[in-house]
Structure formats: structure tokens, C-alpha cells
Design an enzyme around this catalytic site. Structure first.
Site, PDB file in Angstrom:
ATOM      1  N   ASP A  13       0.814  -1.227   0.000  1.00  0.00           N
ATOM      2  CA  ASP A  13       0.000   0.000   0.000  1.00  0.00           C
ATOM      3  C   ASP A  13       0.842   1.270   0.000  1.00  0.00           C
ATOM      4  OD1 ASP A  13      -2.292  -1.637   0.157  1.00  0.00           O
ATOM      5  OD2 ASP A  13      -1.911  -1.877   2.293  1.00  0.00           O
ATOM      6  N   GLY A  15       1.470   2.922  -2.660  1.00  0.00           N
ATOM      7  CA  GLY A  15       1.057   3.768  -3.787  1.00  0.00           C
ATOM      8  C   GLY A  15       1.662   3.285  -5.094  1.00  0.00           C
ATOM      9  N   LYS A  16       1.856   1.972  -5.182  1.00  0.00           N
ATOM     10  CA  LYS A  16       2.483   1.407  -6.388  1.00  0.00           C
ATOM     11  C   LYS A  16       1.631   1.599  -7.625  1.00  0.00           C
ATOM     12  CE  LYS A  16       3.091  -2.647  -4.354  1.00  0.00           C
ATOM     13  NZ  LYS A  16       2.938  -2.329  -2.925  1.00  0.00           N
ATOM     14  N   GLY A  40      -4.189  -4.815  -4.120  1.00  0.00           N
ATOM     15  CA  GLY A  40      -5.191  -3.863  -4.591  1.00  0.00           C
ATOM     16  C   GLY A  40      -4.477  -2.609  -5.002  1.00  0.00           C
ATOM     17  N   HIS A  41      -4.562  -2.267  -6.268  1.00  0.00           N
ATOM     18  CA  HIS A  41      -3.908  -1.058  -6.747  1.00  0.00           C
ATOM     19  C   HIS A  41      -4.969  -0.064  -7.186  1.00  0.00           C
ATOM     20  CE1 HIS A  41       0.025  -3.420  -7.749  1.00  0.00           C
ATOM     21  NE2 HIS A  41      -0.179  -3.250  -6.465  1.00  0.00           N
ATOM     22  N   GLN A 221       2.333  -6.063  -2.812  1.00  0.00           N
ATOM     23  CA  GLN A 221       2.738  -6.100  -1.388  1.00  0.00           C
ATOM     24  C   GLN A 221       4.068  -5.348  -1.194  1.00  0.00           C
ATOM     25  OE1 GLN A 221       1.767  -9.539  -2.671  1.00  0.00           O
ATOM     26  NE2 GLN A 221      -0.291  -8.849  -2.279  1.00  0.00           N
ATOM     27  N   THR A 411       2.937  13.377  -6.051  1.00  0.00           N
ATOM     28  CA  THR A 411       2.361  14.410  -5.186  1.00  0.00           C
ATOM     29  C   THR A 411       0.832  14.423  -5.123  1.00  0.00           C
ATOM     30  OG1 THR A 411       2.558  16.011  -6.983  1.00  0.00           O
ATOM     31  CG2 THR A 411       4.375  15.919  -5.409  1.00  0.00           C
TER      32      THR A 411
HETATM   33  P1  IMP Z   1      -2.429 -12.888   2.497  1.00  0.00           P
HETATM   34  O1  IMP Z   1      -1.523 -12.341   1.437  1.00  0.00           O
HETATM   35  O2  IMP Z   1      -3.882 -12.720   2.181  1.00  0.00           O
HETATM   36  O3  IMP Z   1      -2.069 -14.267   2.889  1.00  0.00           O
HETATM   37  O4  IMP Z   1      -2.201 -11.981   3.813  1.00  0.00           O
HETATM   38  C1  IMP Z   1      -0.978 -12.031   4.549  1.00  0.00           C
HETATM   39  C2  IMP Z   1      -0.616 -10.664   5.088  1.00  0.00           C
HETATM   40  O5  IMP Z   1      -0.255  -9.801   4.009  1.00  0.00           O
HETATM   41  C3  IMP Z   1      -1.765  -9.941   5.792  1.00  0.00           C
HETATM   42  O6  IMP Z   1      -1.222  -9.146   6.835  1.00  0.00           O
HETATM   43  C4  IMP Z   1      -2.320  -9.024   4.724  1.00  0.00           C
HETATM   44  O7  IMP Z   1      -2.980  -7.914   5.253  1.00  0.00           O
HETATM   45  C5  IMP Z   1      -1.064  -8.632   4.001  1.00  0.00           C
HETATM   46  N1  IMP Z   1      -1.287  -8.260   2.603  1.00  0.00           N
HETATM   47  C6  IMP Z   1      -1.534  -9.071   1.559  1.00  0.00           C
HETATM   48  N2  IMP Z   1      -1.675  -8.373   0.428  1.00  0.00           N
HETATM   49  C7  IMP Z   1      -1.511  -7.088   0.744  1.00  0.00           C
HETATM   50  C8  IMP Z   1      -1.509  -5.877  -0.009  1.00  0.00           C
HETATM   51  O8  IMP Z   1      -1.678  -5.847  -1.229  1.00  0.00           O
HETATM   52  N3  IMP Z   1      -1.300  -4.721   0.688  1.00  0.00           N
HETATM   53  C9  IMP Z   1      -1.063  -4.732   2.025  1.00  0.00           C
HETATM   54  N4  IMP Z   1      -1.038  -5.825   2.770  1.00  0.00           N
HETATM   55  C10 IMP Z   1      -1.261  -6.998   2.138  1.00  0.00           C
HETATM   56 MG    MG Z   2      -2.856  -2.146  -1.918  1.00  0.00          MG
END
Ligand code: IMP
Ligand code: MG
Length: 426
Positions: A13, A15-16, A40-41, A221, A411
Site C-alpha cells: 500500500d 502507492g504502487k 489492490g492497486h 505487497q 504528489t
Molecule cells: P495474504 O496475502 O492474504 O495471505 O495476507 C498475509 C498478510 O499480508 C496480511 O497481513 C495481509 O494484510 C497482508 N497483505 C496481503 N496483500 C496485501 C496488499 O496488497 N497490501 C497490504 N497488505 C497486504
Molecule cells: Mg494495496
């Protein structure tokens, strides 16, 4: 030929989405190489917001090839839903601009049930996205997974699925929440097959005749959620480091190219796990509110804290980062004082890295350095001259602490609101 690999340097998260979208204009091929629809982007294009989970951000641009490589775990239904929703909004998606690795593993409905069950009873939970990511990767490592190419043969699919379900049956023996039956899963897979197979190709062959293509590898991630380098066991189940871009795509490791580390001007984390600079107080609340820190995928409230230079310096080294893209500075615009975490104290001793031992992590006391805020808007700035002097000092201090240069400064969520110090495609 040049390529850029985009990696999150924190816990995701960062901001990719916005940065990848900006870079994708310069790229010919955009590759998602790990994770799944846990990512989620968010992208804002001409005032319209798009939320992508599984599809590479380049899908929104014309004349680009979007690729889902073999290291991604694919939930066929989630993928088709995402395709349908974008097509309804006028985005063109066909085998001409989307390729899916034929050897990528599938997330099956049972994996979602397993994720939930494991979170509830078996491990005490780590706060996953409940998308079946972990169980799907586990089945891949145990060589039980079904892959995209398996969708082409009904009887093979049935045989493999039967043994996979048999293997996992004990997990549900005393669960009131049973996964769908073999027949239900087969029917749904067969329905998806005819729509997914036209996209399926050997991804490694795509690069063969395209020596001059500009490739953008889009990470999901972040480094501190990496299966090995992250805050295990509070991590995702894939490799989030740049080498995975090459492994997953079947391309030479040197073609990973310029590694751009996306870095938020403060820190957030969603789900459980250590977070030394967390502000579980009104500062964190304010960061979350101003930064709209709610998960794109699960809508969970993200935990918020100050910038942690220890964490980002560490990921810079682990991921071999060449420069960072600093994002969301405008969230700090109204703060009178801004803290930066510059070290950790554990039992009175100063640490300059995050140790992997959960029991040491639990005893970390962050060491903060305080800087005056700039109390002026940085939003939408497109040159250094648009930034308050104190905001520039904050950027310089971050560069100094993490020992990485800023390549891009984003920005606002808008595509073109960027200050370019060094274009990663050179
Ligand atoms: P999983 O990937 O669903 O197995 O979750 C494992 C951990 O990674 C959890 O803490 C999720 O909240 C975190 N996580 C998985 N995908 C994302 C992402 O795209 N952004 C932020 N955290 C993530
Ligand atoms: Mg995200």
C-alpha cells in the site's frame, strides 16, 4: 532494451498503482509477477478511479501487453470478474493485450475456505486477506496445485482435484463451514476454462523475439511482507523481492533492470504483526483519515505510523533498490511536527535493523527524530520549486537515512502529478 521493476519497500500500500501506471506509458510490456487478488492497486485516470487486483496496471493503456506471470496465483472467478468489470467500463481486454502464464497455479474455492479456517482455528490468525493466497501457494509448493494449463483437460482436472480435496478433507471434518463439493468446483472450473484458456501462453517465450522491448515488472505487497525477508509469520506467501520478477517470468535475472522502491512518506500496515513506528493514537487516526488508509481489497482500516527509516534502509539493501518513488507526502502537509523513526532500542541496546526474532520485535522501542512540518500544500506539485523548503528538507533527510536517492516524487493520486528526478527508464 531496458526494464524497471517496481517493489514496495514497506508493508504494501505504498502507492504502487499510481507509479506503475505512470511508468506504464513508457513500457511495452507490463508484468505482474507474484501475489494474487490480495493486492489492490488504486489508479486515478482523468478523475476516474480504477481498482485493480490481479490485472497488471498496464491493462488500462492502449497498445500495451499486460502479462500475468507464473508466480501469480490466479482465482479464475476473481480474474473473470475483474475483466468483466473493466470491459463494462470500456477497457479493451483480449488475448492481443493480455497473456496469462499457462503454468501459473490456481486458487480454488477450497483455498478460500482453508484460509478462513486456518485464520480462525489453527494458527490464531495473522490477519490475511482471506483470498486463499497462502493455501494456494502451499499447495503449489507441495505439488498438489492445479495450474492454468490443466484447465484444458477435463479428466486430468478431475483426477488432480479429487486428490487435492481428499488431502484437505480432514481440515473440514468437524467444521460447520464446508467447502463446495468436487462436482461444484469442477463445474465452475470448466465454465472458467473456456474464457481463460485463450489468454494462456508460455510467458517465457514472449521475451524471445522482443530484445528491445521496455518491460515493467509490477510488484505487489512489499519487502517486509516477503515470505523470507518479511516479518514472518506475519507475511504473505509469495516472494516480493525483485529477483522473483525474473524467476516468475522465465527471463534472465539481469533484465529486472532498474529497481524502483515505492515508499510512502509515513508507514502503514494492514493485518497483524510488528510495527515499531506505529501510532496507535490520535496521530495514527489523523494519518489514516488524511491518507484514506482503508484496504483496497478488504476495506480494513490500516494501522498507521511515522516513517520508519530503519525498515526502508533494510528493504533497500535486500531488494537492491536503485532509487525510490516517494508517495503521499501531502498527507503530512498539516502536521506541525513530523517524526521519523531512526533506530530501535531493544532492552536498552540500539539496533539499526529489524531482527527476524518475533520475541525481540515485541520489545522494540522506536527512537524518533522530530522535524518541523511545512504546513503548506505539496499536493499536485510538479517541480521542486512548487514545494515548501521544509518539505524538501524532509525528503533530503529521508534520502540520507535510507541511503537511497529519490527518483520520483508522487504528489497526488493523479497520473501526471509527479516530480521526476531520474526517469527509471533511461
Ligand atoms: P495474504 O496475502 O492474504 O495471505 O495476507 C498475509 C498478510 O499480508 C496480511 O497481513 C495481509 O494484510 C497482508 N497483505 C496481503 N496483500 C496485501 C496488499 O496488497 N497490501 C497490504 N497488505 C497486504
Ligand atoms: Mg494495496
Amino acid at each position: 532494451m531496458s526494464s524497471v521493476t517496481v517493489i514496495g519497500t514497506q508493508w504494501g500500500d505504498e502507492g504502487k498503482g499510481k507509479v506503475v501506471d505512470w511508468l506504464s506509458e513508457r513500457a511495452d510490456i507490463i508484468v505482474r509477477f507474484q501475489g494474487g487478488h490480495n493486492a489492490g492497486h488504486t489508479l486515478v485516470i482523468d478523475g476516474e478511479t480504477y481498482k485493480l487486483s490481479l490485472l497488471p496496471s498496464g491493462i488500462l493503456r492502449k497498445n500495451k501487453l499486460a502479462v500475468i506471470a507464473s508466480g501469480v496465483v490466479i482465482d479464475p472467478q476473481a480474474l473473470l470478474k475483474e475483466i468483466d468489470e473493466l470491459q463494462e467500463r470500456g477497457v479493451e481486454i483480449s488475448p492481443d493485450n493480455l497473456v496469462i502464464a499457462e503454468n501459473a497455479s490456481l486458487i480454488l474455492p477450497i483455498h478460500r475456505y482453508m484460509d478462513k479456517r486456518q485464520e480462525q482455528v489453527l494458527r490464531g490468525g495473522i490477519g490475511t486477506t482471506l483470498r486463499g493466497i497462502g493455501p494456494a501457494y502451499a499447495d503449489r509448493a507441495a505439488r498438489r496445485a492445479l495450474r492454468v494449463c490443466d484447465l484444458a483437460d477435463k479428466s486430468y482436472l478431475r483426477t488432480r482435484l479429487t486428490s487435492l480435496l481428499d488431502h484437505h478433507a480432514p481440515l473440514f471434518s468437524d467444521s460447520p463451514d464446508k467447502p463446495p463439493s468436487l462436482q461444484e468446483m469442477l463445474t465452475s472450473l470448466e465454465e472458467s476454462a473456456s474464457r481463460i484458456l485463450p489468454f494462456a501462453q508460455p510467458v517465457w517465450r514472449l521475451f524471445e523475439g522482443r530484445r528491445h522491448a521496455q518491460i515493467l515488472f509490477e510488484g505487489a505487497q512489499g519487502v517486509h511482507l516477503d515470505l523470507d525477508h518479511g516479518t514472518f509469520p506475519y507475511v504473505t506467501s509469495s516472494r516480493t523481492v525483485p529477483a522473483e520478477a525474473a524467476c516468475s517470468s522465465g527471463i534472465a535475472t539481469r533484465r529486472v533492470g532498474f529497481v524502483l522502491g515505492i515508499t510512502k512518506a509515513y508507514t502503514t500496515r494492514v493485518g497483524l504483526g510488528p510495527f515499531p513506528s506505529e501510532q496507535d493514537n490520535e496521530i495514527g487516526e489523523r494519518l489514516g483519515k488524511l491518507g484514506n488508509e482503508f484496504g483496497t481489497v478488504t476495506n480494513r482500516k490500516r494501522r498507521c505510523g511515522w516513517f520508519d527509516a530503519v525498515l526502508v534502509r533494510q528493504s533497500g539493501i535486500i531488494a537492491g533498490i536503485d532509487g525510490i518513488a516517494l508517495t503521499k507526502m501531502d498527507v503530512l502537509d498539516s502536521f506541525a511536527e513530523i517524526d521519523i523513526c531512526v533506530g530501535y532500542l531493544i532492552d536498552g541496546e540500539r539496533w539499526t535493523h529489524l531482527p527476524p526474532h518475533p520475541f525481540l520485535q515485541a520489545r522494540i522501542e522506536p527512537i524518533f527524530e522530530t522535524m518541523p512540518g511545512w504546513r503548506a500544500s505539496t499536493r499536485g506539485a510538479r517541480s521542486w520549486a512548487d514545494l515548501p523548503a521544509q518539505a524538501i528538507k524532509y525528503v533530503r533527510r529521508i534520502e540520507e537515512l535510507i541511503r537511497q536517492p529519490v527518483s520520483l516524487l508522487s504528489t497526488s493520486p493523479e497520473r501526471e502529478d509527479v516530480i521526476v528526478v531520474r526517469d527509471p527508464f533511461f
